[in-house]
Design an enzyme around this catalytic site. Sequence first.
Site, mmCIF file in Angstrom:
data_model
loop_
_atom_site.group_PDB
_atom_site.id
_atom_site.type_symbol
_atom_site.label_atom_id
_atom_site.label_comp_id
_atom_site.label_asym_id
_atom_site.label_seq_id
_atom_site.Cartn_x
_atom_site.Cartn_y
_atom_site.Cartn_z
ATOM 1 N N SER A 203 3.185 6.113 21.692
ATOM 2 C CA SER A 203 3.551 4.886 20.995
ATOM 3 C C SER A 203 3.138 5.015 19.527
ATOM 4 O O SER A 203 3.662 5.876 18.824
ATOM 5 C CB SER A 203 2.925 3.667 21.677
ATOM 6 O OG SER A 203 3.527 2.483 21.217
ATOM 7 N N ASP A 443 12.128 2.390 28.656
ATOM 8 C CA ASP A 443 11.154 1.789 27.734
ATOM 9 C C ASP A 443 11.712 0.494 27.150
ATOM 10 O O ASP A 443 12.821 0.466 26.616
ATOM 11 C CB ASP A 443 10.829 2.771 26.608
ATOM 12 C CG ASP A 443 9.557 2.410 25.855
ATOM 13 O OD1 ASP A 443 9.325 1.210 25.612
ATOM 14 O OD2 ASP A 443 8.811 3.333 25.490
ATOM 15 N N HIS A 481 7.215 1.346 29.071
ATOM 16 C CA HIS A 481 6.204 1.615 28.044
ATOM 17 C C HIS A 481 4.814 1.531 28.674
ATOM 18 O O HIS A 481 4.074 0.579 28.474
ATOM 19 C CB HIS A 481 6.343 0.627 26.891
ATOM 20 C CG HIS A 481 5.776 1.135 25.604
ATOM 21 N ND1 HIS A 481 6.388 2.118 24.852
ATOM 22 C CD2 HIS A 481 4.639 0.811 24.933
ATOM 23 C CE1 HIS A 481 5.660 2.366 23.773
ATOM 24 N NE2 HIS A 481 4.592 1.586 23.802
#
Length: 551
Positions: A203, A443, A481
């Site tokens: 990320s 995601d 995610h």
Amino acid sequence: MRSFSARRITFAALATLGACCALAASGAASAASYVAKHCAELEGRSIPAPVIGLPTRGALIWSASVVKAAAPGNRNGEYCRIVGSIRAVQDTTPDIRFEVNLPSRWNGRALQMGGGGYSGVVVSGTEPMPFAPDSTPLARGYATFGSDSGHVGNSGRADFAANDEAIVNFGFGHLKKTHDVALALIQMGYGRGPEKTYFAGGSTGGREGLTVIERYPADYDGVIANAPAINFSGVRLIGVKVGQASYAKPGGFVGLAQQRRVFETVMHDCDRLDGAADGIVGNVEACRELEPQIVAQLRCANGQRPSLRDSCLSDAQLATLDTLRDGLSLPYPLAYNVNSYPGYNVYQGVDLSGGLGLGDSPTLVSPPGFAVNGYLFAQGDAYIRYFVTRDPAFSSLAFDIANPGRYRQRLVTLSATVGAMNTDVSAFIARGGKLIMMHGLADEVISPNQTIAFYRSLVGRYGQDTVDSFVRLYMVPGFQHGSGVFIPAWDELGALDQWVTRGVAPETLVGTDIAPATNGRSRPMCRYPAYPRYTGKGSVNSAANFRCERP
């Protein structure tokens, strides 16, 4: 700016550190004993500014102590834990807090570990890799280090962005500064620098991984960049656009029941396209072809206006989802001539009803909250308030993305500082650097299609053969995610180290699912653009019964 690795630390440059350095310089044979016996001597020492490759006022070691192998809760073996700060140039700028860990049983390698979100919390370097929960790099002998990126507090408000130096530190400065201080401490601790230096993150940490390749290629031999939050302005602006569709247009908010209905409809139509009914949309491209029929099933009949408890979707609600699917197109370029942000796989397996999804309330709070108004919108709103307008009272619902007026140059500047979209990585290629990227195709926070687009840009610039020589990209079906119906555990660091040190390039690897409901099943980790397809024989819980196939 010369890189740290291009100008070896000399003990003359570190003369202010005193007699402890002479102990470390006595040779590699005494490195372990030095770490154990003389770790505490580092406490209170300083590292002069000239050792650090970007402007600072030097670094101070707050504490240095040995953590014994038998210490409660320690699974890293014996190591020297060093905590300190790197002084900012301006008194009004927060210092960078860091931690460096020197294992007594050192493998000769160093690993810088990236942050998450807006950081603001020191990355200790003592935890496992995100997708290798059974061991830590420190326990495997890596000297590890990380920082807080130059501010305290990982809130969605992002109020640190009122300070220009803090933004630069968050964007790229803390990476170089922490790296240089850590390598100075490694040199002091072992009497030599690391044979190989790696970076790993996801990320924000994934963005940081690509940042160091682009800005400091001579400092790193290998990088892991998972779900990289690149094109930072783009992802924040698409969040604002989704928020505007949800709350500035009548009936645009998509309720939780409807969010879940989208996911369930997609699973019904697309789950078996990879040959297995396993709860994973594996063949995303084939599912994309079914999008018209999926949307038709979701749309309310005869212009019906659903309540939030109904599971059909109105045209206004579908328009909100289409905004997320279509992504962002700008009539002006950001840094590196970027003028778009690719959309999300809304109708190919993303579950938007989780904590990082679209929110659960049709009522907008101020400032927007993650749970009630959606993660993307809340983060985008904070970006407009604190990074762009620097007006905490500004509502992003009023921000004109296509015509930002006096804020246009600000967006461009920020995209250069934080975005990591420079495809000129020639210096990293020339030094033989290696890059492994992984991203979940489901995601809901960072678009996997942006990672694919960046990879394709590299191919367009250098050609497939050159990209194959230094990049591996793994796109994982069902992975969101950090959550999802499939969460892969795999030895990414081991694969990188084998590639760098032995020239063994990773190909198809195996990921073991750590999602609670399906823990233990496995799937091939296929190189992009391939996906795992069931052979039709044997258990669907075993990677051995799948093959990697191109769409």
